[in-house]
Structure formats: structure tokens, C-alpha cells
Design a protein around this motif. Structure first.
Motif, PDB file in Angstrom:
ATOM      1  N   ALA A  73       0.859  -1.184   0.000  1.00 36.65           N
ATOM      2  CA  ALA A  73       0.000   0.000   0.000  1.00 36.65           C
ATOM      3  C   ALA A  73       0.893   1.231   0.000  1.00 36.65           C
ATOM      4  CB  ALA A  73      -0.911  -0.003   1.220  1.00 36.65           C
ATOM      5  N   MET A  74       0.759   2.052  -1.017  1.00 38.81           N
ATOM      6  CA  MET A  74       1.638   3.205  -1.179  1.00 38.81           C
ATOM      7  C   MET A  74       1.240   4.321  -0.215  1.00 38.81           C
ATOM      8  SD  MET A  74       1.836   3.113  -5.353  1.00 38.81           S
ATOM      9  CE  MET A  74       3.149   4.318  -5.537  1.00 38.81           C
ATOM     10  N   ARG A  75       2.253   5.032   0.281  1.00 32.96           N
ATOM     11  CA  ARG A  75       2.036   6.157   1.185  1.00 32.96           C
ATOM     12  C   ARG A  75       2.061   7.462   0.401  1.00 32.96           C
ATOM     13  NH1 ARG A  75       5.806   5.064   6.562  1.00 32.96           N
ATOM     14  NH2 ARG A  75       4.960   3.006   7.100  1.00 32.96           N
ATOM     15  N   TYR A  76       1.099   8.319   0.658  1.00 34.04           N
ATOM     16  CA  TYR A  76       1.079   9.646   0.041  1.00 34.04           C
ATOM     17  C   TYR A  76       0.138  10.542   0.824  1.00 34.04           C
ATOM     18  CZ  TYR A  76      -2.874   7.276  -2.273  1.00 34.04           C
ATOM     19  OH  TYR A  76      -4.004   6.539  -2.531  1.00 34.04           O
ATOM     20  N   HIS A  77       0.271  11.825   0.606  1.00 35.71           N
ATOM     21  CA  HIS A  77      -0.650  12.830   1.121  1.00 35.71           C
ATOM     22  C   HIS A  77      -1.368  13.450  -0.075  1.00 35.71           C
ATOM     23  CE1 HIS A  77       1.707  13.613   5.147  1.00 35.71           C
ATOM     24  NE2 HIS A  77       1.264  12.373   5.036  1.00 35.71           N
ATOM     25  N   GLY A  78      -2.038  14.579   0.166  1.00 40.58           N
ATOM     26  CA  GLY A  78      -2.633  15.263  -0.962  1.00 40.58           C
ATOM     27  C   GLY A  78      -3.590  16.363  -0.559  1.00 40.58           C
ATOM     28  N   HIS A  79      -3.805  17.260  -1.498  1.00 41.35           N
ATOM     29  CA  HIS A  79      -4.855  18.262  -1.357  1.00 41.35           C
ATOM     30  C   HIS A  79      -6.139  17.689  -1.939  1.00 41.35           C
ATOM     31  CE1 HIS A  79      -1.616  21.241  -0.708  1.00 41.35           C
ATOM     32  NE2 HIS A  79      -2.567  21.960  -0.124  1.00 41.35           N
ATOM     33  N   GLN A  80      -7.193  17.664  -1.141  1.00 42.73           N
ATOM     34  CA  GLN A  80      -8.508  17.239  -1.594  1.00 42.73           C
ATOM     35  C   GLN A  80      -9.415  18.457  -1.628  1.00 42.73           C
ATOM     36  OE1 GLN A  80      -9.109  14.007   1.387  1.00 42.73           O
ATOM     37  NE2 GLN A  80      -9.036  12.644  -0.381  1.00 42.73           N
ATOM     38  N   PHE A  81      -9.806  18.841  -2.853  1.00 40.95           N
ATOM     39  CA  PHE A  81     -10.560  20.085  -3.039  1.00 40.95           C
ATOM     40  C   PHE A  81      -9.835  21.246  -2.332  1.00 40.95           C
ATOM     41  CE2 PHE A  81     -13.544  16.945  -4.350  1.00 40.95           C
ATOM     42  CZ  PHE A  81     -14.295  17.564  -5.334  1.00 40.95           C
ATOM     43  N   ARG A  82      -8.502  21.235  -2.498  1.00 41.32           N
ATOM     44  CA  ARG A  82      -7.581  22.276  -2.045  1.00 41.32           C
ATOM     45  C   ARG A  82      -7.425  22.348  -0.534  1.00 41.32           C
ATOM     46  NH1 ARG A  82      -7.907  26.908  -6.826  1.00 41.32           N
ATOM     47  NH2 ARG A  82      -7.656  25.383  -8.503  1.00 41.32           N
ATOM     48  N   THR A  83      -7.836  21.327   0.165  1.00 44.12           N
ATOM     49  CA  THR A  83      -7.589  21.216   1.600  1.00 44.12           C
ATOM     50  C   THR A  83      -6.586  20.094   1.823  1.00 44.12           C
ATOM     51  OG1 THR A  83      -9.797  22.008   2.171  1.00 44.12           O
ATOM     52  CG2 THR A  83      -8.614  20.748   3.852  1.00 44.12           C
ATOM     53  N   TYR A  84      -5.502  20.408   2.512  1.00 50.92           N
ATOM     54  CA  TYR A  84      -4.436  19.407   2.654  1.00 50.92           C
ATOM     55  C   TYR A  84      -4.856  18.296   3.609  1.00 50.92           C
ATOM     56  CZ  TYR A  84       0.241  17.486   2.649  1.00 50.92           C
ATOM     57  OH  TYR A  84       1.319  16.651   2.489  1.00 50.92           O
ATOM     58  N   ASN A  85      -4.602  17.071   3.211  1.00 53.04           N
ATOM     59  CA  ASN A  85      -4.956  15.907   4.024  1.00 53.04           C
ATOM     60  C   ASN A  85      -3.722  15.030   4.209  1.00 53.04           C
ATOM     61  OD1 ASN A  85      -5.998  13.636   5.247  1.00 53.04           O
ATOM     62  ND2 ASN A  85      -7.777  13.479   3.901  1.00 53.04           N
ATOM     63  N   PRO A  86      -3.178  14.981   5.421  1.00 47.52           N
ATOM     64  CA  PRO A  86      -2.001  14.147   5.675  1.00 47.52           C
ATOM     65  C   PRO A  86      -2.355  12.710   6.068  1.00 47.52           C
ATOM     66  CG  PRO A  86      -2.461  15.447   7.607  1.00 47.52           C
ATOM     67  CD  PRO A  86      -3.511  15.819   6.590  1.00 47.52           C
ATOM     68  N   ASP A  87      -3.618  12.346   5.947  1.00 49.84           N
ATOM     69  CA  ASP A  87      -4.059  11.009   6.365  1.00 49.84           C
ATOM     70  C   ASP A  87      -4.467  10.146   5.180  1.00 49.84           C
ATOM     71  OD1 ASP A  87      -3.764  11.549   9.130  1.00 49.84           O
ATOM     72  OD2 ASP A  87      -5.633  12.679   9.093  1.00 49.84           O
ATOM     73  N   LEU A  88      -3.868  10.405   4.034  1.00 49.22           N
ATOM     74  CA  LEU A  88      -4.205   9.621   2.849  1.00 49.22           C
ATOM     75  C   LEU A  88      -3.272   8.415   2.723  1.00 49.22           C
ATOM     76  CD1 LEU A  88      -4.932  12.445   0.259  1.00 49.22           C
ATOM     77  CD2 LEU A  88      -6.562  11.083   1.557  1.00 49.22           C
ATOM     78  N   GLY A  89      -3.254   7.851   1.532  1.00 51.71           N
ATOM     79  CA  GLY A  89      -2.513   6.626   1.256  1.00 51.71           C
ATOM     80  C   GLY A  89      -3.461   5.628   0.619  1.00 51.71           C
ATOM     81  N   ASP A  90      -2.932   4.518   0.142  1.00 53.79           N
ATOM     82  CA  ASP A  90      -3.761   3.501  -0.490  1.00 53.79           C
ATOM     83  C   ASP A  90      -4.687   2.882   0.542  1.00 53.79           C
ATOM     84  OD1 ASP A  90      -2.897   3.675  -3.116  1.00 53.79           O
ATOM     85  OD2 ASP A  90      -1.270   2.242  -2.841  1.00 53.79           O
ATOM     86  N   GLY A  91      -5.951   3.309   0.553  1.00 52.99           N
ATOM     87  CA  GLY A  91      -6.884   2.843   1.555  1.00 52.99           C
ATOM     88  C   GLY A  91      -7.773   1.699   1.115  1.00 52.99           C
ATOM     89  N   ARG A  92      -7.887   1.501  -0.187  1.00 51.44           N
ATOM     90  CA  ARG A  92      -8.657   0.351  -0.676  1.00 51.44           C
ATOM     91  C   ARG A  92      -7.995  -0.257  -1.914  1.00 51.44           C
ATOM     92  NH1 ARG A  92     -14.098   2.407  -3.831  1.00 51.44           N
ATOM     93  NH2 ARG A  92     -13.272   4.311  -4.743  1.00 51.44           N
ATOM     94  N   GLY A  93      -6.702  -0.098  -1.986  1.00 56.29           N
ATOM     95  CA  GLY A  93      -5.964  -0.658  -3.105  1.00 56.29           C
ATOM     96  C   GLY A  93      -4.510  -0.822  -2.736  1.00 56.29           C
ATOM     97  N   PHE A  94      -3.740  -1.384  -3.641  1.00 51.88           N
ATOM     98  CA  PHE A  94      -2.306  -1.515  -3.430  1.00 51.88           C
ATOM     99  C   PHE A  94      -1.600  -1.708  -4.766  1.00 51.88           C
ATOM    100  CE2 PHE A  94      -4.082  -5.802  -2.072  1.00 51.88           C
ATOM    101  CZ  PHE A  94      -3.800  -6.489  -3.257  1.00 51.88           C
ATOM    102  N   LEU A  95      -0.299  -1.563  -4.741  1.00 55.02           N
ATOM    103  CA  LEU A  95       0.536  -1.874  -5.893  1.00 55.02           C
ATOM    104  C   LEU A  95       0.833  -3.362  -5.840  1.00 55.02           C
ATOM    105  CD1 LEU A  95       2.200  -0.821  -8.323  1.00 55.02           C
ATOM    106  CD2 LEU A  95       4.105  -0.494  -6.730  1.00 55.02           C
ATOM    107  N   ALA A  96       0.327  -4.101  -6.836  1.00 51.60           N
ATOM    108  CA  ALA A  96       0.449  -5.556  -6.814  1.00 51.60           C
ATOM    109  C   ALA A  96       1.700  -6.045  -7.527  1.00 51.60           C
ATOM    110  CB  ALA A  96      -0.786  -6.182  -7.461  1.00 51.60           C
ATOM    111  N   ALA A  97       2.137  -5.315  -8.562  1.00 51.62           N
ATOM    112  CA  ALA A  97       3.277  -5.790  -9.359  1.00 51.62           C
ATOM    113  C   ALA A  97       3.756  -4.670 -10.261  1.00 51.62           C
ATOM    114  CB  ALA A  97       2.864  -7.000 -10.197  1.00 51.62           C
TER     115      ALA A  97
END
Length: 462
Positions: A73-97
């Protein structure tokens, strides 16, 4: 070996370690019913030879493919509708290969709906079957229209009843596997910057530079940003030319290769409408059709800000300033491609772009977006067809005359393409919301997959 000889595993992201992702396991699902198998895409990476049971094993139960270490599961943050969210990341997916495709590109197999991860934040980690069907359709249509896009590789129904607030529940569940050029997001860099980890930024830059923009010099963050800016400008231009609204252009939904992915509340335009929005929750039209270039540029500025600890601010600003000219250049090229004509130079190409948009604007609801490109593909060579077709009455007046003049200035590009069967039909293949809902209704009410399968076949037809 269940894979073809051309299969070339290269799990490079996994080498970055736990600072960038977490080893996870897929959920154990009650059932695994194959609903979509993309052998066209599978053949590009040597997976088309998998048997039915092997396909289910790798893409429904996620047994690692040969040479792959297991999902992360990849780690990342992001702006969601221009509000910064430090609690993101792959929450229902992952890098399989990861593997090389037939063209030598490094590509990812990423999942959606594969279960909970450390970044699920209380959610169930699942995907609705309807969401999976919609993503398959979006990716197929965008590929046809020349938009750089991830492809849906597999869709498997998983036999769970999901509760959702935005669709009738309980609803059916699925797990999707997509083939993408990269899942490294703008938000992947934002996370390292937010944590104050210059070392992580430098490692991530070198990783992404060497794999996706290798002609940029090592350590040149501004040069890397310039490449991402250009690729992103091209993507935004192609969305506009396709009449596509992604819907959620947060910084975790844009990647460093400029490839469209993660299709949620997308829509195709029925007709020219600059303020058309795809997401019901986009109440202020932040990601409306005509604001998508603005949204992409804003997201790029956040990527540029994340790179400031490792490069000169002026150089990064200069890279960002390349977006506007690149976007206009790519938009002209995209419209020429959609109209099937060759470039005549910047001034003439811009005249054609402006004239096409003016005609679409004036046509309003009567002139749908896609039919204009269908009717006038290859310019003069389509005159008789367009002027005797179902929209003939719309092709008159001063605005149309300006469009026709600008179009006929341009030589057709491979006019023999008009011999394709699709140009013998009066109507183009479209993917408007009413048809998408009808396709889903057939599945939902009667488990009838025939309309879905027929739509895929028509999208892929010449």
C-alpha cells in the motif's frame, strides 16, 4: 510458468522500502466471478496466457506473480478540493506488481477494492461492482479517444453486500486491477515534504526521474518538474478535446507520467458546457469541465512547492510557467488529431481550434460534443457525409462558415481512415451518463452483462 515468455518483472517501487509503502495482504472474498478480462492489455505485459483459474488466483486472490514480492500500500498525502490531508494513502488498493511492457515502459498493476490497509481510515477497503464497471468503460473510451490513460485489466465480482451513502444499498462488490504507467502521485512527493524529509524527497526524485523521465539529469528537480508539467498539460488538453470531465483532480489523483487514472464520478460532455461538473459533491464547480486545466496547474504548483527543499525556487517557478504555452500547444494538436487533419502552422491551427469551440458553443444542446468530430473527420473529405447527415441543419450560418473555412485549410491526415466502419454510421460511439446507467441497470436487475460486453465491443471496433 503461467506467464508468456515476454513477461518481464521489475518491481522497482518495492525497493524503496517502508518509508514509501506498507506490505499488505488482500482481503479474502466470498467468491470470485470474472466479469471483465482485458487480454489486449494483458498481452502487452505477457499475461494473456494465464488460464482462467490462474487469472482468478492472481487478480482475485492476489497470489504474487512470478518475480513479484507481494502487494504494498503506497504512502502519500494530498490536497482534496484544495484542503491538505495528511491522512491519505492507499486505503482500498495496493501496488500488486511492476513489469516492463512491450514498448519497454515500466508499468504497474494497481488494485481498487482489494481490502483494508493501514490507510483505510475506518472505511471497508471495498469497491462497488458499479464503480468497477464505470472504470472499465471510462478507460476503454478514453483510450479510443487518444487520452493517455490507465487500462482496466481485470474486474472480478467478490460476493459481498456493501453499504454506500451515494447509491442504493446493499450493492454488489468487486475488485479491479488496472494497468498504469505509474502510481507515483504529486501527493507522494507532498508527503515527504510535509514530513521534512529531504532525504526521502531526493530518493523519490531519483527513483521517478530515472524510471519515467530518464533524459533529465540526476538531481535536477526543476528539469523533472518541467517534464511533469508538459505531460500534465498534454493530459489536460486531451481531456478537453475528448469532452471528458474527470471529476476529482486532487493531488493524489494526478501522477508524474501525465496519465489519467482512478475514475470515480467521471462524465463525458453531452454538449459544450464550460461549467459542467461530474461529482455531485463538487458544489462550487472547482473541477468543472473548463476549469480542469486550472485545477491541474494548481496541483502542479503544489508539486513544485514540495520540491523546493531540493532545488532552486526560481528554476521550479520557471518550470511551472511552461504550463500555459504547453497546454495551448497540446490542445491545438489534440483538436487536429480529433478532426483528422494535419498541422498548417500555429496561426492556422489556432484559428481552427477557436472556430471549432465557437461552433460547439453556438450549437448548444442541439450539437453534441462527439458528433462534431465524427461528422467532420478528415475535413473536406467528409463534406458530403456531414451535410447530408442528421445534423445537416446545424451546419449553416456565419459561425459554421468560419469553422468550415478553417477546417478546409488543413489537409486531411490519412483520409483512408474514413473507410472504417464507424464512419458508415450516422451516429458516433458515445458514453453519456444515461447509457452508463442503463448498462448498470441491466447488470443490477437481471445480471445481464450483454449490454456491457456489446458496448466494449463497439468502443473497440474500427
Amino acid at each position: 510458468m503461467p506467464v508468456a515468455r515476454v513477461y518481464s518483472p521489475e518491481p522497482r517501487f518495492f525497493d524503496l522500502g517502508e518509508d514509501y509503502g506498507d506490505a499488505v495482504r488482500a482481503a479474502e472474498f466470498p467468491q470470485a466471478l470474472l466479469r471483465f478480462r482485458n487480454d489486449r492489455a494483458a498481452a502487452e505485459v505477457g499475461l494473456e496466457t494465464l488460464t482462467g483459474p490462474e487469472w482468478i488466483d492472481h487478480f482475485g486472490r492476489f497470489a504474487p506473480l512470478p518475480g513479484q514480492p507481494g502487494p504494498v500500500a503506497m504512502r502519500y498525502h494530498g490536497h482534496q478540493f484544495r484542503t491538505y490531508n495528511p491522512d491519505l494513502g492507499d486505503g482500498r488498493g495496493f501496488l500488486a506488481a511492476q513489469m516492463r511492457d512491450a514498448g519497454g515502459r515500466l508499468v504497474d498493476l494497481g488494485t481498487k477494492g482489494s481490502g483494508r490497509t493501514p490507510w483505510s481510515r475506518g472505511a471497508d477497503g471495498r469497491l462497488t461492482l458499479k464503480g468497477g464497471v464505470r472504470e472499465v468503460l471510462a478507460a476503454e473510451m478514453l483510450q479510443r479517444l487518444g487520452v493517455p490513460t490507465s487500462r482496466a485489466l481485470s474486474l472480478i465480482e467478490t460476493g459481498e453486500a456493501l453499504e454506500r451513502g451515494d447509491e442504493p444499498s446493499p450493492t454488489r462488490s468487486a475488485v479491479l486491477v488496472r494497468l498504469s504507467h505509474s502510481h507515483i502521485r504529486f501527493g507522494t512527493f507532498q508527503r515527504a515534504a510535509y514530513l521534512g524529509r529531504k532525504d526521502q524527497l531526493e530518493i523519490l526524485l531519483e527513483h521517478a526521474r530515472s524510471l519515467y523521465h530518464p533524459h533529465v539529469a540526476p538531481g535536477d528537480a526543476a528539469g523533472f518538474l518541467a517534464e511533469v508539467v508538459d505531460a500534465s498539460a498534454r493530459l489536460a488538453a486531451r481531456w478537453i478535446a475528448a469532452g471528458f470531465v474527470h471529476g476529482v483532480l486532487n493531488t493524489d489523483n494526478l501522477n508524474v507520467t501525465g496519465e489519467s487514472f482512478d475514475y470515480g464520478p467521471w462524465r463525458f460532455l453531452p454538449h459544450y458546457e464550460p461549467g459542467f461538473t461530474a461529482a455531485y459533491f463538487d458544489q462550487f464547480g472547482l473541477y468543472a469541465f473548463a476549469r480542469q486545466p486550472e485545477a491541474v496547474f494548481w496541483a502542479l504548483t503544489q508539486l513544485g512547492g514540495a520540491l523546493k527543499p531540493i532545488d532552486d525556487a526560481d528554476a521550479l517557478t520557471s518550470a511551472l510557467n511552461g504550463f500555459g504555452p504547453a497546454y495551448i500547444r497540446h490542445l491545438r494538436a489534440a483538436f487536429l488529431e480529433r478532426l483528422g487533419v494535419l498541422s498548417l502552422g500555429e496561426a492556422a491551427d489556432q484559428r481552427l481550434l477557436d472556430a471549432a469551440l465557437a461552433l460547439l458553443r453556438e450549437g448548444g444542446a442541439a450539437l453534441r460534443w462527439e458528433p462534431l468530430f465524427h461528422d467532420w473527420f478528415a475535413g473536406f473529405a467528409s463534406s458530403a457525409r456531414a451535410l447530408s447527415g442528421p445534423r445537416a441543419k446545424l451546419y449553416q450560418g456565419e459561425t459554421f462558415d468560419a469553422f468550415r473555412f478553417a477546417l478546409f485549410e488543413h489537409e486531411p491526415d490519412r483520409p483512408e481512415r474514413l473507410e472504417a466502419s464507424r464512419f458508415a454510421r450516422a451516429e458516433p460511439e458515445e458514453l453519456l451518463i444515461d447509457e452508463v446507467e442503463a448498462i448498470w441497470a441491466a447488470i443490477d436487475s437481471g445480471d445481464d452483462w450483454a449490454p456491457f460486453e456489446a458496448k466494449i465491443a463497439r468502443i473497440r471496433a474500427d
